[in-house]
Enzyme design. Sequence first.
Site, PDB file in Angstrom:
ATOM      1  N   LYS A 151       5.005  -2.604  -6.356  1.00 37.17           N
ATOM      2  CA  LYS A 151       6.186  -2.175  -7.247  1.00 37.17           C
ATOM      3  C   LYS A 151       7.733  -2.311  -6.159  1.00 37.17           C
ATOM      4  O   LYS A 151       8.559  -3.259  -6.188  1.00 37.17           O
ATOM      5  CB  LYS A 151       6.659  -0.553  -6.908  1.00 37.17           C
ATOM      6  N   GLU A 161      14.774 -13.303 -16.832  1.00 35.36           N
ATOM      7  CA  GLU A 161      14.693 -12.131 -17.335  1.00 35.36           C
ATOM      8  C   GLU A 161      13.023 -12.064 -18.226  1.00 35.36           C
ATOM      9  O   GLU A 161      12.179 -10.586 -17.518  1.00 35.36           O
ATOM     10  CB  GLU A 161      14.969 -11.321 -16.719  1.00 35.36           C
ATOM     11  N   ARG A 181       2.649   1.553  -5.928  1.00 36.24           N
ATOM     12  CA  ARG A 181       2.456   0.070  -4.278  1.00 36.24           C
ATOM     13  C   ARG A 181       1.751  -0.236  -4.536  1.00 36.24           C
ATOM     14  O   ARG A 181       1.116  -1.429  -3.373  1.00 36.24           O
ATOM     15  CB  ARG A 181       2.864   1.132  -3.582  1.00 36.24           C
ATOM     16  N   ASN A 220       0.200   0.263   5.926  1.00 42.20           N
ATOM     17  CA  ASN A 220       0.886  -0.560   4.975  1.00 42.20           C
ATOM     18  C   ASN A 220       1.403  -1.513   6.209  1.00 42.20           C
ATOM     19  O   ASN A 220       2.267  -0.842   7.208  1.00 42.20           O
ATOM     20  CB  ASN A 220       1.863   0.665   4.479  1.00 42.20           C
ATOM     21  N   GLY A 221       1.260  -2.491   5.666  1.00 43.34           N
ATOM     22  CA  GLY A 221       1.907  -4.025   6.421  1.00 43.34           C
ATOM     23  C   GLY A 221       0.165  -4.387   7.169  1.00 43.34           C
ATOM     24  O   GLY A 221      -0.333  -4.970   6.429  1.00 43.34           O
ATOM     25  N   CYS A 238       1.188  -1.191   0.168  1.00 45.62           N
ATOM     26  CA  CYS A 238       0.101   0.032  -0.156  1.00 45.62           C
ATOM     27  C   CYS A 238       0.637   1.222   0.344  1.00 45.62           C
ATOM     28  O   CYS A 238       2.118   1.311   0.781  1.00 45.62           O
ATOM     29  CB  CYS A 238      -0.743   0.531   1.178  1.00 45.62           C
ATOM     30  N   LYS A 267       9.205 -10.887 -17.651  1.00 48.83           N
ATOM     31  CA  LYS A 267       8.723  -8.749 -18.054  1.00 48.83           C
ATOM     32  C   LYS A 267       7.667  -9.214 -19.058  1.00 48.83           C
ATOM     33  O   LYS A 267       6.575  -8.688 -18.562  1.00 48.83           O
ATOM     34  CB  LYS A 267      10.020  -8.563 -18.875  1.00 48.83           C
ATOM     35  N   GLU A 283       4.789 -10.285 -16.453  1.00 51.16           N
ATOM     36  CA  GLU A 283       4.227  -9.690 -15.530  1.00 51.16           C
ATOM     37  C   GLU A 283       3.415  -8.342 -16.010  1.00 51.16           C
ATOM     38  O   GLU A 283       1.962  -7.968 -15.894  1.00 51.16           O
ATOM     39  CB  GLU A 283       5.817  -8.726 -15.039  1.00 51.16           C
ATOM     40  N   HIS A 312      15.387 -31.553 -22.175  1.00 53.78           N
ATOM     41  CA  HIS A 312      15.019 -32.388 -21.094  1.00 53.78           C
ATOM     42  C   HIS A 312      13.418 -32.287 -20.521  1.00 53.78           C
ATOM     43  O   HIS A 312      13.342 -32.186 -19.366  1.00 53.78           O
ATOM     44  CB  HIS A 312      15.904 -32.425 -19.541  1.00 53.78           C
ATOM     45  N   TRP A 325      -3.032  -1.799  -1.401  1.00 53.70           N
ATOM     46  CA  TRP A 325      -3.660  -3.680  -2.576  1.00 53.70           C
ATOM     47  C   TRP A 325      -3.542  -4.354  -1.227  1.00 53.70           C
ATOM     48  O   TRP A 325      -2.848  -4.248  -0.693  1.00 53.70           O
ATOM     49  CB  TRP A 325      -1.330  -3.571  -2.543  1.00 53.70           C
TER      50      TRP A 325
END
Length: 608
Positions: free
Chosen positions: A603, A481, A27, A100-101, A2, A485, A488, A504, A74
């Site tokens: 983020k 990566e 956030r 936030n938490g 948040c 991307k 995401e 394999h 969030w």
Amino acid sequence: MCGIVGYIGNKHAVPILLEGLHRLEYRGYDSAGIAVIERGELCRVRMPGKVNSLVAQLAERPFESTIGMGHTRWATHGKPSEANAHPHANGDETIMVVHNGIIENYQTLREQLSARGYRFSSETDTEVVAHLIEDEYTGDLTQAVKRALRKVTGTYGLVVMHAQHPREMVAARRGSPMVLGVGDHEMLLASDVAAFLRLTDRVVYLEDDDIVTLRADEYVIDTLADKHVEREAERIEWQADEVELNGFRHYMLKEIHEQPDTITNALRGRLIASEGIAHLGGLDKVLNHLKEAQHLVIVSCGTSYYAGLYARYVFERLTDLVVEVEIASEMRYRKTNIRPGTVVLGISQSGETADTIAAMHEASRKGALLLGLVNVVGSTMSRITEAGVYNHGGPEIGVASTKIFTSQCAILVMIALLLGRFKHLAVTDGMEIVAGLERLPTHISTVLKQADAIRSIAASYAQYDNFLFLGRKYNYPMALEGALKLKEISYIHAEGCAAGEMKHGFIAMIDQRFPTVCLATKDMTYDKVLSNMQEIKSRGGKMIAIATEGDEEIAEVADDIIYTPPNLDFLQPIPAVVALQLFAYYCAIERDCDIDQPRNLAKSVTVE
Ligand code: BG6
């Protein structure tokens, strides 16, 4: 996680709160709300959805107030809804909190308070704090907040307002980020300095268990244990315009195009070409320890984890350190062989990722030397480590990390160069590496100049629902990566795979509808990668190759090619990953995705 913002001063609070929430929206963005005190009454407006919907609602109900707080969410406890959006209040709405938490013992507190007649109107953990403060309130808001928080276990960045205290607000921090902005007859609070950079560059970083009481002209910091703390404000290096879009459609695209500068900033003043070595001032005080070190453990999450994986190959090449790379959320529960003398390097853009911080605390318990590679100055990780290196990459607002990833990779090469030069690396090797690093900004610009070509390649591939990303050695972490991307920001299923591992299992997925992106820059594994590409071609798979300029052979196998300039084998993957960032960006554009605020992501994840 948040985003929180608070304001007390002599200006209209609402516009400042909304601007702050917009800047913190990376956030969390599933619901938002604000509260202000207007003519002695504590008023709040909150709703599901983005901050823009809150702006529209407030246009119909303009508040006259110079004190207020805001929150963008969030969700952790309770689905995104008006009832679960912050601020949360006590029964008669005279006390309100934004948080936030995670309040870990909220169930127990809720049952105790319900048994004593308190009524709850949300599913959140946060609401208990508002009722707890009412339960402890006897006229002094700061004392009530302290007594309430002594009953709380968990993490919080918290702001509290009380209708009978129109000229003060109280904030507290444990585990979640909270910074105080000192202005001219005004004070600001936020989860991140980006929220109020336009109003002040003087900040006070709150520490765990700090309780700060704010008035327009003063801030008073105490601890939860009632100890008074004197703490001066510091000036921050970031400029207000760095958090602007500056004409770009998205922060992610802006940050992709900033990479020649961010790499230049990461290298600035840190390379000594004549001695073929790097100097990282932030490591000076632990240099003797590093010279003797045998064992390095790199710990991080998400994109920062892939920077760690890339670094292992480079450290093994340039030093004789034994290097392990750990996913933080796994390491904290494993019996690792960390012992006194082990160097533990935490990599994090935000410096606030809870799993990485917890893993580092665990390592510290085992006697490790803690180092940090962090972008956000003053963040928690920069304060729990003995030494470290800042990226100096400026604010990264796009939820999908781009510029800080390549900056992390370049800085990790410099750390390896520094340690390698203490061991067996010759000055001539060092000089070659310094020259290779100094070529990176230009090489990245060369890739950025191909943005239109990459866009048309993406346009012809964006309709596929599955992708494989292949790479060997230094390119393997870049393949991971690149896949991340794409996942995401375009929500396309993508798998990163070590090219040698493909046969394999992964190869079973390959057909005309399952394209592959191959990182095939020239190095000792090139021939092997080429044969892996042959194996895909012979099964009808379409392929995009990221190759080294001048490589004509690869055109016989790949359907589309993006060329990057030649450089040392372990430096070529850095510009190559920029091509993958652009590819993912343009695929997401084709699919009309919300680039800067992809669904379900945040983020920096400040809770476990
Ligand atoms: C995720 C971000 O929440 O955290 C990723 O969406 C990031 O982009 C990851 O890589 C780790 O964050 P940090 O700040 O520790 O590098």
